[in-house]
Design an enzyme around this catalytic site. Structure first.
Site: not given
Ligand code: ZN
Length: 656
Positions: A274-276, A279
Site C-alpha cells: 500500500m506504500r505506493a 506516496v
C-alpha cells in the site's frame, strides 16, 4: 562562503528531477528522491542547489541534534533543553559510499573516554542530517549494513545506537536523495521501495538545451559569485514558494474522485503493498500546494503517478530493465475511466472490465519433446530453449579471505564489516575494549592519579573487521549438441538464470562464455549488468560439437585480463557442462585430454571453480567429476544447486 554554489534556478532541463526535489522540500513525508542516470549529468550540482533553497532552521542552541525549539525531542541526548533559539541554514549531509558504521550512526567519543574517563557519544551523520537533506551519491554501491541502518532510521525517524557501552537514541528525519548509475548495478528492492520518487536523468539530445547548459556552465566557472548573484532573485523566489506551499499544505483537499483514481492506478500497475498509494497521495497534495491550488486535481495525480510509480511495479530484475512507462500510461487511462465515471460502482460491481488487465500467462516450457540429438555430432543448430523455472540457489563461494569490493558473497577483510578480533599490527580503526584492557594492568606502574587512563602507544589495539565481498562470477556454458536435448537445456538455462539473479543480489560482476561448434565465444564480458547476461542467455542457441578446452582457455584468458583491470575482485568460475569434449584445442590432440590440461592451468592460476554436472542418460561417464578434480573445485549436480532441494535432502537425511 568560499565559492558560490551553482544556483538551482539556473539549471537547464531536468524538469522531473527539479520537480521531484521541490515536492519533497514541500512535503518531506513523500520520502525522498532516487535519481537514476548516466554520469556527467550534474545530478549532485542540482541536489546541492536544492539544499540552499530550504528554509533556515530554528534550533535549540547547543543541541548537536538540531532539536526544534517548539517541539524538542524528549529523548534528545543533549536535552532537556532551555528555550534558547538559534537559526541556522538547513543542512546537506553527504554519506560517502565507503563510510563506516561509526561515521553514520555516531560512536563513543574516544578522546573523552580516554582522557576524562567518561562515556560520551559523538553524533554521526544521521544526527547531522536531521531536518535536512541526506545525500548518497552512488547509493547502489552502499554497503549492506549501512543500507540497513539507513532504512531503519528512515522508517522510524529516529536513530538508535547501541554499542561500546553507549546506548543513545535521537530524532533523525531527513530528505533522502540518492543517485545511481544503473549500469553499475541495481539497487536492493528494499531500498528502492524506500525512496518516494524516482526520476530518470539523461543529458538532453536537444541542441538548444545543450548549448544553453554549456553557456551557463562557462559563465559560472568564469565568475561563480557574479553568476550566483544573477540568479539570486530567482532562487529567493523559489525558496519563498517552498515556504508558501508548506504553509498551504494542511489546507489542500483530496477529493474522493482523485483518491479513487490513485487507488485504481496503483492497482492496475500491480504495485507491491500500500506504500505506493500513500506516496502518490502525498506527492499529489504537495503538487497541488506547489501549483497554488486548494484541492488535488487529476493533473496533480498524473504528475505524482509518473514520479512515484515507475520503480514500484512488482517485477523480477530480469523482466525488463528500466521503467515501465508504457504500462504506466495504460494504467492511467484505465484509472481515468474508473475515476471519472459519475457514480461509484456498487459493491457487487464490475470486475471483468478495465482495471486489472490479466497479465500474459507465464507458462511452462511449451513442449518437452526430447530431440534425439545426442551423439555429440551434428551441426544442427537449435533455437533457444525456454528456461525452466528458476529457484533460490545455494551460496557458492570463493574459499579464503578476500579484499574485494563490498558485496554479499565471499568472506573478506574490510574497513567497514563486523569487528571479529583485535590486533596490534593490522586492522581498521581503534578497538577500544582491547586497548583499555591492554592499558589497564599498567595503571599503577604508570603512576595514574586522575580519572583518565594512562595510555602508551603500545597499548593501542586495532579492530580487525570482516565483511563480505562481491566476486566476478564467470559462467562457462556448454551449448553443444550433446547438451541440446530440449528439456535439459531448459533446465540448464533456468539454473544459470537463478545463479545470475543470485549474483545480482550479491553484487557480483558476471561474465558469460559459451562454447559449441568449433570455438568458444565471450557472450558477455565481465559487467555489473546482470540483465545483459540474462538476455544473452535467453538467446543462447545450441547444437554442434563440444570444444570444451576452447571454453576453458577462453575463460582463462578473460580472467587474466580481468585480474589486471580489477585485481582485488576474486573470480569464481562456474562451468556448466556434461564434460563430453569432442573438439581438441591442439593439432592432432585428444579433446578430453586438452580439456583436462586447460582445467589444470586454471587450477594453477588459483581460480576457484564449480562444475555443474549436466550429464544424464543411461551411461554416465563421470567426466564432470574428473574436470572438477583437475580444476581443484567442486562438482555439483544440477539439482544440488537449489538451496531448497539441498535443505530438503539434509532434512530427509536427518529424519532417516
Ligand atoms: Zn536536542
Amino acid at each position: 562562503m568560499v565559492t558560490a554554489r551553482y544556483p538551482f534556478s539556473a539549471v537547464v532541463g531536468h524538469e522531473d528531477l527539479r520537480l521531484g526535489l521541490l515536492l519533497n522540500a514541500v512535503h518531506p513525508g513523500i520520502g525522498g528522491v532516487l535519481v537514476r542516470g548516466e554520469k556527467g549529468t550534474a545530478k549532485s550540482t542540482i541536489v546541492r542547489g536544492l539544499a540552499a533553497l530550504l528554509p533556515a532552521l530554528e534550533t535549540v542552541r547547543d543541541c548537536r541534534f538540531a532539536c526544534d525549539p517548539h517541539r524538542p525531542d524528549p529523548g534528545c541526548p543533549d536535552g532537556p533543553h532551555a528555550s534558547d533559539v538559534v537559526t541556522k541554514p538547513s543542512s546537506l549531509v553527504e554519506l560517502p559510499v565507503g563510510a563506516t558504521e561509526d561515521r553514520l550512526v555516531g560512536s563513543l567519543d574516544l578522546e573523552r573516554a580516554l582522557t576524562e574517563g567518561v562515556r560520551a557519544y559523538q553524533p554521526g551523520l544521521l544526527a547531522a542530517a536531521h531536518r535536512g537533506v541526506l545525500y548518497v551519491d552512488e547509493v547502489n554501491l552502499l554497503h549492506d549494513h549501512l543500507v540497513d541502518l539507513l532504512l531503519d532510521a528512515a522508517a522510524m525517524g529516529r536513530a538508535h545506537v547501541e554499542r561500546d557501552g553507549v546506548s543513545v537514541s535521537h530524532a533523525s528525519s531527513f530528505l533522502l536523495v540518492g543517485t545511481m548509475n544503473p549500469e553499475e548495478g541495481e539497487l536492493r528492492p528494499q531500498l528502492l521501495d524506500r525512496f518516494g520518487l524516482t526520476v530518470q536523468v539523461n543529458a538532453s539530445r536537444d541542441v538548444e538545451t545543450r548549448t544553453e547548459v554549456v553557456r551557463r556552465r562557462l559563465a559560472y566557472e568564469a565568475d561563480p559569485a557574479g553568476f550566483a548573484q544573477q540568479w539570486e532573485k530567482a532562487d529567493a523566489e523559489l525558496a519563498e514558494r517552498i515556504v508558501a506551499a508548506r504553509l498551504a499544505l494542511p489546507g489542500i483537499a483530496l477529493p474522493d474522485t482523485e483518491l479513487r483514481r490513485i487507488a485504481a492506478v496503483c492497482a492496475a500497475f500491480e504495485v507491491d503493498g500500500m506504500r505506493a498509494d500513500l506516496v502518490v497521495a502525498r506527492a499529489a497534495i504537495a503538487h497541488a500546494a506547489w501549483s497554488g491550488g486548494d484541492a488535488v486535481t487529476s493533473a496533480d495525480v498524473e504528475v505524482a503517478v509518473r514520479l512515484a510509480l515507475p520503480h514500484r511495479r512488482r517485477r523480477d530484475p530480469f523482466d525488463e530493465p528500466g521503467l515501465d512507462s508504457e504500462q504506466l500510461e495504460q494504467a492511467l487511462r484505465d484509472a481515468a475511466e474508473q475515476a471519472d465515471s459519475p457514480e461509484p460502482p456498487d459493491d457487487d460491481g464490475p470486475d471483468g472490465d478495465g482495471g486489472g488487465a490479466p497479465s500474459p500467462e507465464p507458462g511452462e516450457a511449451p513442449s518437452s519433446q526430447e530431440q534425439p540429438s545426442g551423439g555429440g555430432g551434428g551441426g544442427g543448430e537449435q533455437p533457444p530453449a525456454k528456461p525452466a523455472q528458476q529457484f533460490r540457489p545455494r551460496l557458492l563461494q570463493v574459499p579464503g579471505l578476500g579484499e574485494g569490493a563490498p558485496g554479499r558473497r565471499s568472506r573478506s577483510s574490510s574497513s567497514s564489516g563486523r569487528v571479529v578480533r583485535s590486533s596490534t599490527v593490522d586492522g581498521h580503526g581503534v578497538h577500544l575494549t582491547a586497548t583499555v584492557q591492554a592499558a589497564a594492568p599498567h595503571q599503577h606502574a604508570r603512576g595514574r592519579s586522575g580519572s583518565g587512563l594512562e595510555l602508551r602507544a603500545g597499548d593501542l589495539r586495532r579492530a580487525v573487521r570482516e565483511g563480505r565481498e562481491g566476486n566476478l562470477v564467470l559462467f562457462a556454458v556448454d551449448a553443444s549438441g550433446s547438451m541440446a536435448a530440449r528439456s535439459r537445456m531448459s533446465a540448464v538455462t533456468g539454473a544459470v538464470l537463478s545463479l545470475l539473479r543470485d549474483a545480482y543480489q550479491r553484487r557480483d560482476k558476471v561474465g558469460l562464455i559459451t562454447f559449441r561448434g568449433r570455438d568458444a565465444e565471450v557472450a558477455l564480458p565481465p559487467t555489473s549488468s546482470v540483465d545483459a547476461a540474462a538476455v544473452r542467455l535467453r538467446r543462447l542457441r545450441t547444437g554442434g560439437r563440444t570444444p570444451l578446452a576452447h571454453g576453458l582457455l577462453a575463460a582463462r584468458k578473460l580472467l587474466a585480463a580481468e585480474r589486471l583491470r580489477d585485481p582485488r575482485r576474486r573470480p569464481l568460475l562456474v562451468l556448466v557442462t556434461d564434460g563430453r569434449a569432442t573438439v581438441s584445442a591442439s593439432q592432432g590432440g585428444d579433446a578430453l585430454h586438452d580439456a583436462m590440461r586447460a582445467a589444470a592451468l586454471l587450477e594453477a592460476d588459483g581460480v576457484a571453480s564449480v562444475v555443474v554436472d549436466c550429464e544424464n542418460g543411461v551411461v554416465r561417464l563421470g567426466l564432470p567429476d574428473r574436470l572438477a578434480l583437475a580444476l581443484g573445485g567442486t562438482c555439483l549436480q544440477l539439482a544440488e544447486l537449489s538451496a531448497e532441494q539441498v535443505a530438503g535432502v539434509v532434512r530427509a537425511a536427518r529424519a532417516a
